[in-house]
Design a protein around this motif. Structure first.
Motif, short mmCIF file in Angstrom:
data_model
loop_
_atom_site.label_atom_id
_atom_site.label_comp_id
_atom_site.label_asym_id
_atom_site.label_seq_id
_atom_site.Cartn_x
_atom_site.Cartn_y
_atom_site.Cartn_z
N ARG A 1 -8.20 -2.08 2.12
CA ARG A 1 -7.76 -2.74 0.88
C ARG A 1 -6.63 -3.73 1.17
O ARG A 1 -6.57 -4.82 0.58
CB ARG A 1 -7.32 -1.73 -0.17
N GLU B 1 0.87 -1.18 0.00
CA GLU B 1 0.00 0.00 0.00
C GLU B 1 0.90 1.23 0.00
O GLU B 1 2.02 1.19 0.52
CB GLU B 1 -0.90 0.05 1.25
N ARG C 1 -8.06 -6.87 2.38
CA ARG C 1 -8.66 -7.61 1.27
C ARG C 1 -7.58 -8.32 0.44
O ARG C 1 -7.72 -9.50 0.11
CB ARG C 1 -9.46 -6.66 0.38
#
Ligand code: PMP
Length: 286
Positions: free
Chosen positions: A52, A34, A55
């Protein structure tokens, strides 16, 4: 000032931070990442990035290295230790190392590797690149089929950037089955007659955190949005175009495959969305 980075529970000078040569991130690109931006010393959309990341880890059956709260604390501590006012925080989680090279995933007791480092970027929000706008070329999209997972398999995007540079451009938009997927490190949009067009979410593109925020803000500003497939020829005939990413926010695009859009300068919708996005992001930063 020597940068302080984070590796597996420790804050260290960058010169002393190491990971194993058997790390699966290194050997297999078995890792996710990220990038979170920092404005005014605060994190932009930390929640979106944390969700995210979770996920991506789930999709790959990879263990979470720590809790969301711990991640937030690490981000904040790195910002503080490195005195970042404007910049980026890179985070990578790999499946770790079990001390050898084997295609089979290691057992559950192999700990994931967690690495974070900061990139100091004074002037990030006020970049001259955004004032000029970007030139993009189109290239074929030959990446794998799970682009919705934010893995570190960035060789082709990196090659795409190099192809763009070689062509005198700034970035590349990728094309699959005749339709634009996304930019090498951003989501792609064009605007025609006041309508913003962008590809819908699927496994074909990364679900940009900035994309989500910008589309919400565009809707709130009564702008018209169409999420549908589009060709590079449509983009070439557009009034304007732009990309979104956590590291460049809303970036106007002024040229596609050598064709200038509008008058060849950043368009009003891209400029307005950049302003609104930066304003709201600063207000919500934590
Ligand atoms: N698509 C790709 C391929 C990317 O690499 C990125 C940035 N990492 C994006 C889109 C934009 O995502 P975000 O807004 O979350 O940075």
């Amino acid at each position: 000032m020597t940068r302080t980075v984070y590796v597996n529970g420790e804050y260290l000078p960058e010169t002393e931070a190491t990971v194993s040569i058997f790390d699966r991130g290194f050997l297999f690109a078995d890792a996710v990442y990220e990038v979170t931006s920092v404005l005014d010393g605060k994190l932009i959309d930390f929640e979106g990035h944390a969700v995210r990341l979770e996920r991506s880890l789930n999709e790959l059956d990879m263990q979470a290295p720590c809790t969301k709260e711990e991640l937030l604390e690490i981000h904040r501590k790195l910002v503080e230790l490195n005195g970042i006012e404007e910049g980026l925080i890179y985070l990578q989680v790999s499946r770790g190392s079990d001390g050898d090279r084997d295609f089979v995933f290691p057992s559950e007791d192999t700990k994931p590797t967690l690495v974070l480092f900061t990139q100091n970027k004074p002037g990030l929000a006020n970049s001259s690149a955004a004032q000029k706008g970007a030139k993009v070329i189109s290239i074929e999209d030959i990446r794998w089929g799970r682009r919705d997972i934010k893995t570190v398999q960035l060789l082709y995007p990196s090659m795409g950037k190099m192809m763009a540079k070689a062509a005198g451009a700034d970035d590349a938009w990728m094309i699959e089955d005749g339709y634009v997927t996304e930019g090498t490190s951003n989501n792609a949009y064009y605007v025609k007659d006041g309508v913003i067009v962008t590809r819908p979410l699927s496994n074909d593109i990364l679900h940009g955190i900035t994309r989500k925020a910008v589309l919400r803000l565009a809707e709130e500003a009564q702008m018209k949005i169409e999420e549908r497939l589009f060709t590079i020829d449509e983009a070439k005939e557009a009034d304007e175009a732009f990309t979104t990413s956590a590291s460049a926010f809303v970036m106007p695009v002024v040229e596609v495959d050598g064709v200038a859009l509008g008058d060849g300068t950043p368009g009003p919708i891209a400029k307005r969305l950049r302003e609104i996005y930066l304003e709201e992001s600063r207000a919500q930063a934590i």
